[in-house]
Design a protein around this motif. Structure first.
Motif, PDB file in Angstrom:
ATOM      1  N   LEU B 252      10.739 -52.744 -23.643  1.00  0.00           N
ATOM      2  CA  LEU B 252      12.509 -50.868 -24.713  1.00  0.00           C
ATOM      3  C   LEU B 252      13.055 -52.252 -24.510  1.00  0.00           C
ATOM      4  N   ASP B 253      14.156 -51.839 -25.059  1.00  0.00           N
ATOM      5  CA  ASP B 253      15.630 -51.927 -25.218  1.00  0.00           C
ATOM      6  C   ASP B 253      16.443 -51.582 -24.797  1.00  0.00           C
ATOM      7  N   ARG B 254      18.078 -52.046 -24.326  1.00  0.00           N
ATOM      8  CA  ARG B 254      18.534 -51.520 -23.701  1.00  0.00           C
ATOM      9  C   ARG B 254      18.889 -49.727 -24.593  1.00  0.00           C
ATOM     10  N   ALA B 255      18.947 -50.051 -25.329  1.00  0.00           N
ATOM     11  CA  ALA B 255      19.415 -48.015 -26.009  1.00  0.00           C
ATOM     12  C   ALA B 255      18.272 -47.643 -25.619  1.00  0.00           C
ATOM     13  N   GLU B 261      16.110 -42.878 -19.339  1.00  0.00           N
ATOM     14  CA  GLU B 261      16.840 -42.559 -17.961  1.00  0.00           C
ATOM     15  C   GLU B 261      17.901 -41.184 -17.892  1.00  0.00           C
ATOM     16  N   ALA B 262      18.317 -41.314 -18.912  1.00  0.00           N
ATOM     17  CA  ALA B 262      18.656 -40.220 -18.990  1.00  0.00           C
ATOM     18  C   ALA B 262      17.931 -38.627 -19.271  1.00  0.00           C
ATOM     19  N   TYR B 263      17.239 -39.249 -19.356  1.00  0.00           N
ATOM     20  CA  TYR B 263      16.107 -37.928 -20.144  1.00  0.00           C
ATOM     21  C   TYR B 263      14.798 -37.706 -18.949  1.00  0.00           C
ATOM     22  N   ASN B 264      14.005 -38.541 -17.905  1.00  0.00           N
ATOM     23  CA  ASN B 264      13.309 -38.038 -17.028  1.00  0.00           C
ATOM     24  C   ASN B 264      13.944 -39.488 -15.266  1.00  0.00           C
ATOM     25  N   GLY B 323       8.324 -42.204 -22.182  1.00  0.00           N
ATOM     26  CA  GLY B 323       9.183 -41.381 -21.558  1.00  0.00           C
ATOM     27  C   GLY B 323      10.404 -41.270 -23.359  1.00  0.00           C
ATOM     28  N   ALA B 324       9.437 -42.988 -23.579  1.00  0.00           N
ATOM     29  CA  ALA B 324      10.820 -43.251 -24.843  1.00  0.00           C
ATOM     30  C   ALA B 324      10.595 -42.058 -26.351  1.00  0.00           C
ATOM     31  N   TYR B 325       9.575 -41.673 -25.754  1.00  0.00           N
ATOM     32  CA  TYR B 325       9.593 -40.493 -27.177  1.00  0.00           C
ATOM     33  C   TYR B 325       9.334 -39.643 -27.313  1.00  0.00           C
ATOM     34  N   ALA B 326       9.652 -38.993 -25.614  1.00  0.00           N
ATOM     35  CA  ALA B 326      10.027 -38.103 -25.265  1.00  0.00           C
ATOM     36  C   ALA B 326      11.489 -37.584 -25.090  1.00  0.00           C
ATOM     37  N   ALA B 327      12.209 -38.739 -25.144  1.00  0.00           N
ATOM     38  CA  ALA B 327      13.390 -38.813 -24.658  1.00  0.00           C
ATOM     39  C   ALA B 327      14.265 -38.387 -26.385  1.00  0.00           C
ATOM     40  N   CYS B 328      13.508 -38.870 -27.393  1.00  0.00           N
ATOM     41  CA  CYS B 328      13.381 -39.006 -28.940  1.00  0.00           C
ATOM     42  C   CYS B 328      13.144 -37.786 -29.201  1.00  0.00           C
TER      43      CYS B 328
END
Lengths: 432, 668
Positions: B252-255, B261-264, B323-328
């Motif tokens: 995962l990249d920084r963004a 992190e903001a999500y979960n 969570g990466a997709y979920a956050a998006c």
């Protein structure tokens, strides 16, 4: 045309119904959570399909809007899709918006019933008692063909399904309680316990007394869910205002405890009814903040395991586990109450097909769901299953009688009350 | 080819063929089959909910008779527009064909219907201590049939391979309505590999035999934060070089870390790149490999390393990745999940280019990649109701794909081409290669009814050729090309000879075309673990040269030339290691099939199809192979003698060599 809410309170904040429906990106991750999709394999009976239908209705891109009716009417409103959705798209609320857009006017029976429940309870009670008496005498079975004839096959089915016909209602019993000056809790009597299962409400009150001390019966009317789901939003608002006023008159602070998960979930969603009315929204928020469902009450309660209990399992009422996020609460309480008799139920959080009037409106799908549910229950070998919603109690009683009569269904509160009574008998103190 | 609109009579007749409830024609119901997980939409004219092979056959035959296009569909979670019925017609849903027909834990196989949901299969298998390796992110809902159509991958495929590596045989209703069974063990050109990943354009899979694996006893998960994407990728290369092949190697990249992190609040390290690595095997193996991975992470400057063994702990380490997709999906109504692939060593450059492209288009993608195999997924949130934003996001996505192709990669690692990347196919393939793909489609489905308009660029359009010029031909290959061209112009038949060990005498009426002497190593990419070699090379000599530097092929011992070996395919598992191939076609044109990336679903899997074709489809000039970092003994196998072409193999021949000029005796 019944009016729509038009704006919804979603997990991502307040949105127009259109924005809420459009938040579904069609990833499809909800598909296997949707009970009607799983049993039909039909995308037009899936959460994703229904969100798209409502979106098309709003966008006026269906030349034949009525073609969406079956898709929307077959939704259980169980909310399992929302729990599976990353964006928590509130499909049940969106589907209801769609139904309201399609409804020319709400069903006359639903309208009458809503009014009776919230405003003319005495009249309703009189009628129901007459009916219940007739049912006890076996007379109502005779009117089933008549009900079907006048276009109320659902009512005929309901008459068949409902197995209990109390002659004294819960509110009549609870009104006899002494009024506490400094109530630690307020009991909200949902219509199910009130008119069908007074024993459930009595159990909850007994548990409340044991766990939380003195409290009062709110002597409330219907929560408004019936009107919200099948009738007019305005009737639901009226019901909500009445209940909020009652709560405020009772001090406006104590927890409001109910024992039908559909009802308590709806009480918690009162603010959504008043998005355009800042004053009422605030009052609804203060009210919703103190509502507790029975599983929540029992989650951490120190209850002794029931002695000599047959194998027992727990079915999650949809509006508890999906609607209020209380899956762990019910199971935790049940595990403690059943002790070594506890059996884990596979797919415990899949709807049993009761879902309010669903069982009467979509008997085919509902029967398929209850057969699967009973199959899972039978696989545990349980002789007892507990739940926390009125629809579940009716549906499971009917399904178990038909497919697995060795097992009975009770409300979680009833088990808790039994445990407390047993504790009292043993001379040990049960307390929170 | 024009297609007919369905008439009321067509609907009535179709209804008559099907049981009650199996046909949907209401407007809202049709609208529910207008989409998949992309922003594409087109309504079908009818939907068939098939419950049996017979219903599938009846529907296909009905459509064929009346020239009505049809699209087979599983759960409709496609990310490339593959199951959107662009021309209307019939959507053939296989979701109701959801029975697991058998699980054989001795033979390690399962037989399933196409509508079985991946997760349901995994749950059944877990009871027996087994699993099915492909695990696309959609596995909770997507079907095995859909996974096969797209040749789906997933995090676990770094070690265990993608869907095609786990399919043993298929039963399919072909466009002529016939029921066929294809197996990886079939003699002759290998049609099962062609069907996997063909996006429903060649037939409808109705049954699949799948390979199972025993659940590993030990699993270790390691999370490490790095100060740069470069450092993380260097670490990945070091891990592979150390002989460790994690079952998953996610980055995962920084963004992305910030949005997750903001999500979960998964508690991921504050770093420019985070690697999530999972090792499996016996408990000792997993522990030993985890130690190596931790050590190499430290050596490559990892700032924070976390390791977990127990299932709950490991799941917590995965939370951020999951969570990466979920956050998006929470940031905006729609998410474009782009899917490009580059040779692993080019990942840092690819990431840089993607970030530059994103900046120039004013978008903020969350970058998730399967770092082990060079497969990147920029996730871009947008609102499809905003045409300007949608156009911008799509344009940026296309540029990101271009960058992948320019870096020697491919258009799709695991999502397929569908409608979304049709035009981009021109960036990767020459007009001649595209013609070959189209010819295959036409040979199988002359009426163009099976999922039309997918995978191929629209006819016409720019024919400017691919973004990267093909490798130049060596003088010897030039000579072969002119030899073939000359024969083709004269209509002379040709005999393709490799090392000459497999048939003794060239028939007198054939001109001999020999790849003998073509033995150069053209590209040995030690970081990417691939080698491109000419087909005339001796297999033993090649293996000795590779082994001298610690590279290996997990094959039995073979004599003779590489080209001869692949043409005869004495061992079906050769297919696991074939990534690309250069072929001289019967008209003397040269095509490059596949590439040097380990995941590639941009078009039909032709390199695998050509295996076992005994020189009937083209002259193999060079081959790109996947290499391993450790040796393995594989028992010897018998050489096959020949094969007799089956009907559908003749159709393949018709597409490749319509005049039957190459090794004609197989098809005479």
């Amino acid at each position: 045309m019944s009016t729509e809410l038009s704006r919804l309170l979603t997990d991502l904040g307040e949105k127009s119904s259109y924005d809420a429906a459009s938040q579904c990106c069609r990833c499809g991750y909800c598909e296997q959570a949707c009970p009607t999709y799983v049993i039909t394999g039909n995308e037009a009976r899936s959460a994703r399909g229904r969100n798209q239908m409502v979106r098309l209705l709003i966008e006026k891109r269906l030349a034949d809007p009525a073609s969406a009716r079956v898709g929307l009417d077959t939704c259980l409103l169980c909310g399992a899709c929302t729990a599976a959705c990353y964006a928590r798209v509130p499909t049940a609320d969106i589907v209801l918006e769609g139904r309201r857009m399609l409804a020319e006017k709400s069903h006359w029976l639903a309208r009458i019933l809503c009014r009776l429940l919230s405003e003319h309870r005495g009249l309703l009670a009189f009628g129901l008692k007459a009916a219940n008496l007739a049912k006890r005498l076996g007379l109502t079975a005779c009117i089933r063909p008549f009900l079907r004839l006048i276009g109320l096959p659902g009512l005929a089915l309901a008459e068949e399904h409902v197995r209990e016909a109390p002659l004294t209602f819960l509110y009549e019993i609870l009104r006899r309680r002494p009024v506490a000056a400094d109530p630690q809790w307020l009991y909200f009597a949902p219509c199910g316990p009130n008119f069908l299962y007074p024993r459930v409400g009595q159990a909850t009150v007994a548990v409340l007394e044991a766990l939380r001390g003195n409290g009062n019966f709110l002597d409330n009317g219907c929560c408004g869910l019936l009107a919200y789901n099948y009738g007019d939003v305005e009737d639901a608002r009226r019901a909500a205002r009445r209940n909020i006023v009652l709560f405020e008159a009772a001090g406006g602070r104590s927890p409001v405890v109910g024992d039908c998960s559909s009802c308590t979930a709806f009480l918690k969603s009162y603010p959504q009814l008043f998005l355009g009315e800042p004053d009422w929204r605030g009052r609804a928020e203060r009210f919703a903040a103190v509502v507790l469902d029975a599983p929540e009450l029992l989650r951490d309660a120190a209850l002794p395991p029931l002695a000599g209990l047959a194998p027992a399992t727990y079915h999650d009422s949809c509006r508890a586990c999906h609607g209020q996020g209380l899956k762990d609460a019910g199971h935790a309480a049940m595990r403690r109450l059943a002790g070594p008799s506890y059996r884990e139920l596979q797919e415990s959080d899949v709807c049993c097909g009761g879902a309010g009037a669903y069982a009467f409106r979509n008997p085919g799908l509902s029967d398929e769901l209850i057969r699967r549910k009973v199959g899972r229950i039978a696989a545990t070998g349980a002789r007892l299953v507990a739940a926390s919603g009125t629809s579940c109690l009716i549906q499971l009683a009917q399904g178990l009688k038909k497919y697995y009569p060795e097992c009975e269904v009770v409300h979680l509160s009833e088990l808790a009350a039994r445990a407390i009574a047993q504790g009292a008998q043993d001379g040990t103190q049960a307390g929170a | 080819m024009t297609h007919k609109q369905m008439l009321p009579k067509d609907i009535r007749d179709l209804q008559r063929m099907l049981p009650a409830g199996a046909l949907l024609v209401g407007e809202a119901e049709l609208a529910a089959y207008a989409y998949d997980a992309t922003a594409q939409r087109a309504r079908p004219e009818a939907v068939v909910l098939a419950r049996s092979v017979e219903e599938v056959r009846h529907t296909v035959l009905f459509c064929r008779e009346r020239r009505i296009p049809y699209v087979a569909r599983g759960a409709g979670t496609n990310l490339s527009g593959g199951c959107v019925p662009l021309r209307g017609g019939v959507v053939l849903s296989l979701a109701r064909m959801d029975r697991i027909l058998g699980i054989d834990t001795t033979a390690l196989t399962a037989v399933v219907e196409p509508g079985v949901v991946n997760l349901k299969l995994q749950e059944e298998l877990a009871r027996t201590g087994h699993y099915y390796a492909p695990d696309p992110s959609s596995f909770r809902v997507s079907t095995i049939g859909g996974n096969i159509a797209e040749n789906a991958g997933g995090p676990r495929c770094l070690k265990y391979g993608v869907t095609t590596d786990h399919v043993l045989a298929l039963e399919a209703v072909m466009p002529d309505g016939g029921l066929e069974r294809f197996s990886a063990r079939d003699a002759g050109c290998e049609l099962m590999s062609l069907m996997v990943g063909s996006e429903g354009t060649l037939g409808v899979v109705t049954k699949a035999w799948l390979r199972l694996l025993p659940l590993p006893e030990g699993v270790r998960t390691v999370l490490a934060g790095f100060t740069s994407v470069d450092a993380a990728v260097r670490c990945v290369s070091a891990i592979v070089a150390a002989g460790v092949l994690p079952r998953a190697l996610e980055a995962l990249d920084r963004a992305t870390v910030a949005s997750v992190e903001a999500y979960n609040r998964a508690g991921y390290p504050d770093a420019d790149a985070v690697l999530l690595m999972e090792m499996d095997g016996t408990p000792d193996e997993a522990a030993r490999e985890a130690e190596i991975v931790e050590r190499l992470s430290r050596e490559h400057g990892a700032t924070e390393i976390r390791s977990a063994q127990e299932a709950g702990e490991r799941e917590r380490l995965w939370e951020g990745r999951r969570g990466a997709y979920a956050a998006c999906a929470r940031l905006a109504p729609n998410v474009l999940v782009e899917d490009g692939v580059v040779p692993r060593e080019r990942l840092p450059e690819a990431v840089r280019r993607i970030q530059e492209i994103a900046a120039s288009y004013g978008i903020k993608p969350a970058l998730v990649f399967h770092a082990g195999d060079g497969n990147l997924h920029p996730n871009i949130s947008y609102d499809e109701r905003d045409p300007e934003q949608t156009a911008r996001v799509k344009a940026a996505g296309a540029q990101m794909l271009r960058a992948c192709v320019e870096l020697g990669g491919s258009l799709s690692g695991e999502h397929g081409i569908g409608t979304e990347k049709r035009e981009a196919m021109r960036w990767l393939h020459t007009p001649r290669a595209l013609k070959l793909l189209r010819d295959l489609k036409r040979a199988f489905d002359p009426e163009d009814l099976a999922n039309p308009d997918k995978m191929f660029p629209e006819p016409g359009g720019s024919e400017s050729g691919p973004l990267i010029a093909a490798r130049a031909l060596s003088p010897q290959v030039e000579r072969l090309v002119s030899q073939v061209k000359e024969c083709a112009s004269l209509g002379r038949t040709m005999a393709i000879v490799g090392g000459g060990s497999r048939w003794k005498a060239v028939p007198p009426d054939c001109v001999e075309i020999s790849s003998a002497g073509l033995s150069a190593v053209l590209d040995w990419d030690r970081g990417n673990y691939t080698v491109t070699v000419e087909a005339g090379v001796s297999v033993r000599a090649l293996r000795a040269a590779l082994a001298a530097e610690g590279f290996h092929l997990h094959w039995p011992d073979f004599d003779g030339s590489l080209g001869g070996l692949l043409a005869a395919k004495p061992w079906p598992r050769l297919r696991d290691d074939i990534l690309g191939m250069r072929l001289i076609l019967a008209d003397g044109e040269v095509v490059d099939l596949g590439g040097k990336v380990v995941k590639n679903v941009a078009g039909y899997d032709l390199p695998r199809l050509v295996l076992g074709s005994w020189g009937t489809l083209g002259v193999m000039v060079d081959v790109t192979l996947k290499l391993r970092s450790s040796p393995r003994d594989v028992p010897a196998v018998e050489d096959p003698v020949s094969f007799a072409a089956r009907a559908w193999q003749k159709k393949v021949k018709q597409a490749f060599d319509p005049k039957n000029l190459f090794n004609p005796w197989f098809h005479s």
